[in-house]
Design a protein around this motif. Structure first.
Motif, PDB file in Angstrom:
ATOM      1  N   LEU A 152      16.408  21.831  -3.636  1.00 16.90           N
ATOM      2  CA  LEU A 152      15.494  20.957  -4.385  1.00 16.90           C
ATOM      3  C   LEU A 152      15.126  19.691  -3.614  1.00 16.90           C
ATOM      4  O   LEU A 152      14.528  18.780  -4.170  1.00 16.90           O
ATOM      5  CB  LEU A 152      16.140  20.548  -5.716  1.00 16.90           C
ATOM      6  CG  LEU A 152      16.408  21.689  -6.703  1.00 16.90           C
ATOM      7  CD1 LEU A 152      17.153  21.160  -7.915  1.00 16.90           C
ATOM      8  CD2 LEU A 152      15.107  22.339  -7.141  1.00 16.90           C
ATOM      9  N   SER A 153      15.450  19.585  -2.378  1.00  9.03           N
ATOM     10  CA  SER A 153      15.218  18.339  -1.635  1.00  9.03           C
ATOM     11  C   SER A 153      14.081  18.443  -0.624  1.00  9.03           C
ATOM     12  O   SER A 153      13.754  17.475   0.037  1.00  9.03           O
ATOM     13  CB  SER A 153      16.493  17.913  -0.901  1.00  9.03           C
ATOM     14  OG  SER A 153      16.862  18.890   0.054  1.00  9.03           O
ATOM     15  N   HIS A 154      13.481  19.574  -0.514  1.00  8.62           N
ATOM     16  CA  HIS A 154      12.392  19.725   0.459  1.00  8.62           C
ATOM     17  C   HIS A 154      11.120  19.086  -0.100  1.00  8.62           C
ATOM     18  O   HIS A 154      10.700  19.400  -1.208  1.00  8.62           O
ATOM     19  CB  HIS A 154      12.134  21.194   0.760  1.00  8.62           C
ATOM     20  CG  HIS A 154      10.952  21.425   1.657  1.00  8.62           C
ATOM     21  ND1 HIS A 154      10.973  21.097   2.991  1.00  8.62           N
ATOM     22  CD2 HIS A 154       9.724  21.921   1.392  1.00  8.62           C
ATOM     23  CE1 HIS A 154       9.805  21.404   3.532  1.00  8.62           C
ATOM     24  NE2 HIS A 154       9.029  21.909   2.571  1.00  8.62           N
ATOM     25  N   VAL A 155      10.548  18.166   0.627  1.00  5.97           N
ATOM     26  CA  VAL A 155       9.308  17.495   0.211  1.00  5.97           C
ATOM     27  C   VAL A 155       8.263  17.649   1.307  1.00  5.97           C
ATOM     28  O   VAL A 155       8.528  17.339   2.461  1.00  5.97           O
ATOM     29  CB  VAL A 155       9.550  15.984  -0.059  1.00  5.97           C
ATOM     30  CG1 VAL A 155       8.258  15.307  -0.463  1.00  5.97           C
ATOM     31  CG2 VAL A 155      10.609  15.808  -1.141  1.00  5.97           C
ATOM     32  N   GLU A 156       7.118  18.093   0.896  1.00 10.13           N
ATOM     33  CA  GLU A 156       6.039  18.267   1.878  1.00 10.13           C
ATOM     34  C   GLU A 156       5.438  16.911   2.233  1.00 10.13           C
ATOM     35  O   GLU A 156       5.296  16.032   1.382  1.00 10.13           O
ATOM     36  CB  GLU A 156       4.950  19.173   1.305  1.00 10.13           C
ATOM     37  CG  GLU A 156       5.410  20.602   1.073  1.00 10.13           C
ATOM     38  CD  GLU A 156       4.293  21.474   0.536  1.00 10.13           C
ATOM     39  OE1 GLU A 156       3.172  20.933   0.363  1.00 10.13           O
ATOM     40  OE2 GLU A 156       4.532  22.660   0.299  1.00 10.13           O
ATOM     41  N   VAL A 157       5.094  16.750   3.487  1.00 10.34           N
ATOM     42  CA  VAL A 157       4.454  15.513   3.953  1.00 10.34           C
ATOM     43  C   VAL A 157       2.978  15.562   3.578  1.00 10.34           C
ATOM     44  O   VAL A 157       2.257  16.499   3.937  1.00 10.34           O
ATOM     45  CB  VAL A 157       4.616  15.353   5.480  1.00 10.34           C
ATOM     46  CG1 VAL A 157       3.898  14.097   5.945  1.00 10.34           C
ATOM     47  CG2 VAL A 157       6.090  15.306   5.857  1.00 10.34           C
ATOM     48  N   GLU A 158       2.553  14.507   2.821  1.00  7.48           N
ATOM     49  CA  GLU A 158       1.149  14.466   2.386  1.00  7.48           C
ATOM     50  C   GLU A 158       0.265  13.953   3.512  1.00  7.48           C
ATOM     51  O   GLU A 158       0.625  13.026   4.225  1.00  7.48           O
ATOM     52  CB  GLU A 158       1.008  13.550   1.174  1.00  7.48           C
ATOM     53  CG  GLU A 158       1.583  14.110  -0.105  1.00  7.48           C
ATOM     54  CD  GLU A 158       1.262  13.204  -1.279  1.00  7.48           C
ATOM     55  OE1 GLU A 158       0.474  13.608  -2.145  1.00  7.48           O
ATOM     56  OE2 GLU A 158       1.797  12.086  -1.302  1.00  7.48           O
ATOM     57  N   GLU A 159      -0.885  14.548   3.636  1.00  5.48           N
ATOM     58  CA  GLU A 159      -1.880  14.088   4.598  1.00  5.48           C
ATOM     59  C   GLU A 159      -3.099  13.582   3.826  1.00  5.48           C
ATOM     60  O   GLU A 159      -3.514  14.192   2.840  1.00  5.48           O
ATOM     61  CB  GLU A 159      -2.277  15.212   5.553  1.00  5.48           C
ATOM     62  CG  GLU A 159      -1.163  15.612   6.509  1.00  5.48           C
ATOM     63  CD  GLU A 159      -1.648  16.606   7.563  1.00  5.48           C
ATOM     64  OE1 GLU A 159      -2.868  16.904   7.566  1.00  5.48           O
ATOM     65  OE2 GLU A 159      -0.821  17.062   8.346  1.00  5.48           O
ATOM     66  N   LEU A 160      -3.651  12.475   4.287  1.00 14.04           N
ATOM     67  CA  LEU A 160      -4.795  11.868   3.612  1.00 14.04           C
ATOM     68  C   LEU A 160      -6.074  12.572   4.032  1.00 14.04           C
ATOM     69  O   LEU A 160      -6.447  12.547   5.211  1.00 14.04           O
ATOM     70  CB  LEU A 160      -4.873  10.375   3.940  1.00 14.04           C
ATOM     71  CG  LEU A 160      -6.013   9.597   3.286  1.00 14.04           C
ATOM     72  CD1 LEU A 160      -5.900   9.636   1.765  1.00 14.04           C
ATOM     73  CD2 LEU A 160      -6.027   8.155   3.782  1.00 14.04           C
ATOM     74  N   SER A 161      -6.748  13.166   3.069  1.00 15.41           N
ATOM     75  CA  SER A 161      -8.020  13.829   3.344  1.00 15.41           C
ATOM     76  C   SER A 161      -9.162  12.826   3.242  1.00 15.41           C
ATOM     77  O   SER A 161      -9.024  11.758   2.634  1.00 15.41           O
ATOM     78  CB  SER A 161      -8.253  14.970   2.355  1.00 15.41           C
ATOM     79  OG  SER A 161      -8.414  14.450   1.036  1.00 15.41           O
ATOM     80  N   ILE A 211       0.844  -1.201   0.000  1.00 11.82           N
ATOM     81  CA  ILE A 211       0.000   0.000   0.000  1.00 11.82           C
ATOM     82  C   ILE A 211       0.873   1.242   0.000  1.00 11.82           C
ATOM     83  O   ILE A 211       1.845   1.325   0.758  1.00 11.82           O
ATOM     84  CB  ILE A 211      -0.933  -0.008   1.227  1.00 11.82           C
ATOM     85  CG1 ILE A 211      -1.819  -1.270   1.214  1.00 11.82           C
ATOM     86  CG2 ILE A 211      -1.792   1.241   1.282  1.00 11.82           C
ATOM     87  CD1 ILE A 211      -2.637  -1.475   2.459  1.00 11.82           C
ATOM     88  N   ALA A 212       0.517   2.217  -0.847  1.00 10.40           N
ATOM     89  CA  ALA A 212       1.250   3.480  -0.901  1.00 10.40           C
ATOM     90  C   ALA A 212       1.249   4.135   0.484  1.00 10.40           C
ATOM     91  O   ALA A 212       0.260   4.043   1.218  1.00 10.40           O
ATOM     92  CB  ALA A 212       0.603   4.410  -1.925  1.00 10.40           C
ATOM     93  N   PRO A 213       2.361   4.794   0.862  1.00 12.68           N
ATOM     94  CA  PRO A 213       2.490   5.357   2.219  1.00 12.68           C
ATOM     95  C   PRO A 213       1.304   6.213   2.667  1.00 12.68           C
ATOM     96  O   PRO A 213       0.886   6.121   3.818  1.00 12.68           O
ATOM     97  CB  PRO A 213       3.764   6.191   2.128  1.00 12.68           C
ATOM     98  CG  PRO A 213       4.574   5.509   1.080  1.00 12.68           C
ATOM     99  CD  PRO A 213       3.588   4.998   0.068  1.00 12.68           C
ATOM    100  N   ILE A 214       0.744   7.007   1.759  1.00 18.16           N
ATOM    101  CA  ILE A 214      -0.335   7.916   2.155  1.00 18.16           C
ATOM    102  C   ILE A 214      -1.583   7.161   2.620  1.00 18.16           C
ATOM    103  O   ILE A 214      -2.371   7.674   3.407  1.00 18.16           O
ATOM    104  CB  ILE A 214      -0.688   8.877   0.988  1.00 18.16           C
ATOM    105  CG1 ILE A 214      -1.642   9.964   1.485  1.00 18.16           C
ATOM    106  CG2 ILE A 214      -1.261   8.114  -0.191  1.00 18.16           C
ATOM    107  CD1 ILE A 214      -1.914  11.052   0.464  1.00 18.16           C
ATOM    108  N   TYR A 215      -1.756   5.901   2.163  1.00 14.49           N
ATOM    109  CA  TYR A 215      -2.963   5.139   2.512  1.00 14.49           C
ATOM    110  C   TYR A 215      -2.708   4.072   3.580  1.00 14.49           C
ATOM    111  O   TYR A 215      -3.613   3.312   3.916  1.00 14.49           O
ATOM    112  CB  TYR A 215      -3.543   4.458   1.268  1.00 14.49           C
ATOM    113  CG  TYR A 215      -3.806   5.401   0.128  1.00 14.49           C
ATOM    114  CD1 TYR A 215      -4.653   6.495   0.287  1.00 14.49           C
ATOM    115  CD2 TYR A 215      -3.208   5.209  -1.114  1.00 14.49           C
ATOM    116  CE1 TYR A 215      -4.891   7.376  -0.756  1.00 14.49           C
ATOM    117  CE2 TYR A 215      -3.438   6.078  -2.168  1.00 14.49           C
ATOM    118  CZ  TYR A 215      -4.271   7.169  -1.979  1.00 14.49           C
ATOM    119  OH  TYR A 215      -4.509   8.034  -3.009  1.00 14.49           O
ATOM    120  N   ARG A 216      -1.500   4.001   4.111  1.00 15.85           N
ATOM    121  CA  ARG A 216      -1.184   2.915   5.049  1.00 15.85           C
ATOM    122  C   ARG A 216      -1.996   2.987   6.332  1.00 15.85           C
ATOM    123  O   ARG A 216      -2.231   1.966   6.971  1.00 15.85           O
ATOM    124  CB  ARG A 216       0.313   2.931   5.371  1.00 15.85           C
ATOM    125  CG  ARG A 216       1.132   2.271   4.276  1.00 15.85           C
ATOM    126  CD  ARG A 216       2.541   2.005   4.659  1.00 15.85           C
ATOM    127  NE  ARG A 216       3.308   1.614   3.476  1.00 15.85           N
ATOM    128  CZ  ARG A 216       4.526   2.017   3.214  1.00 15.85           C
ATOM    129  NH1 ARG A 216       5.151   2.826   4.054  1.00 15.85           N
ATOM    130  NH2 ARG A 216       5.148   1.616   2.122  1.00 15.85           N
TER     131      ARG A 216
END
Length: 291
Positions: free
Chosen positions: A117-126, A38-43
């Protein structure tokens, strides 16, 4: 009608520039053996996903994958503008204090700086995105179940064919069964008169013959086998979840066929029994795949 444990389903749902892919494969197993990727955002929803799959499949060795395909704009590495601005401010300050010339190429200079170029925002599942992802999961499960039902129809057709073959072979035993009594009696009489050459009591011979033939009688085996054949078809029509029961019935059919073979005492009957065993083995192989 019965349902196979072999199945495959896939569903794709689009949401906010993403394609959410859900894919499910299943094979036969004694219980539900589920593997998920499962993709990290849906774990965080893994337990809910497992429950959905368990309710839909019940049994089988299942492999489930849920992943996200983003469009090119979403996949682009973000530039940390705040960090770029701070680097530019510091370079300009250094330039002024040390009397240095300006960089020839500000873009090249700034983009080479650490972490720009390495900053990545943490996705939150809506809740909205999960609702769409759940649709993909449910769609993959529905397609898998539909695939299993289609395979179940093919299995049922095969089982019906094999059961009909066994029934026809069982019926073909009857002429040989009637001839057998006469042949056995004549063989014993010939042995007594010609080979051994002794006088014998015909009444006693008849009594012994009745006892001997009763031991070789297969009427009960034939009746029980016929009942098992009929019960197999009836059980098959009851619907999903009958795989183990069909396996038990096939075992009972095997017992009656084996007993018939051991009692046949005639080459033609034994040949028919071998053919019945062959048909039954094909049933046993396929019944392992029935849910």
């Amino acid at each position: 009608m019965i349902q196979s444990m072999t199945g495959y389903g896939k569903c794709v749902v689009e949401y906010n520039g993403k394609k959410i892919h859900a894919e499910l494969k299943s094979l036969n197993s004694k219980s539900l053996d589920l593997t998920t990727r499962i993709a990290p955002i849906y774990r965080e929803k893994e337990m809910e996903i497992r429950q959905l799959i368990q309710q839909g499949l019940e049994r089988g060795k299942a492999d489930f994958v849920l992943w996200v395909e983003k469009d090119q704009a979403s996949n682009a590495t973000p530039i940390n503008l705040a960090l770029v601005s701070e680097y530019k401010r510091q370079i300009e300050k250094m330039q002024a204090e040390l009397q240095l010339p300006e960089p020839d190429d500000w873009y090249a200079t700034l983009l080479r700086m650490p972490d720009v170029l390495s900053h990545v925002e943490v996705e939150e599942l809506s809740a909205e995105e999960w609702a769409q992802a759940r649709k993909a999961v449910e769609g993959a499960i529905s397609e898998t179940v539909a695939f299993r039902e289609q395979e179940g129809l093919a299995l049922a057709k095969k089982f019906q064919e094999k059961i009909d073959n066994i029934a026809a072979l069982l019926a073909s035993i009857e002429p040989f069964e009637k001839e057998r009594t006469t042949k056995i009696r004549q063989r014993i009489v010939d042995a007594l008169e010609q080979q051994i050459g002794v006088d014998y009591d015909k009444n006693r011979l008849e009594q012994e013959m009745i006892y001997y033939i009763e031991k070789l009688d297969i009427s009960e085996e034939k009746q029980r086998l016929s009942n098992h054949l009929r019960y197999f078809i009836e059980t098959m029509k009851e619907g999903r979840g009958q795989g183990k029961k069909l396996g038990f019935i096939a075992q009972e059919m095997g017992r009656e066929i084996n007993t018939t073979g051991s009692k046949s005492n005639q080459a033609e009957m034994q040949n028919i029994v071998v053919k019945m065993k062959d048909e039954l083995e094909q049933i046993k192989e396929q019944v392992l795949n029935v849910m």
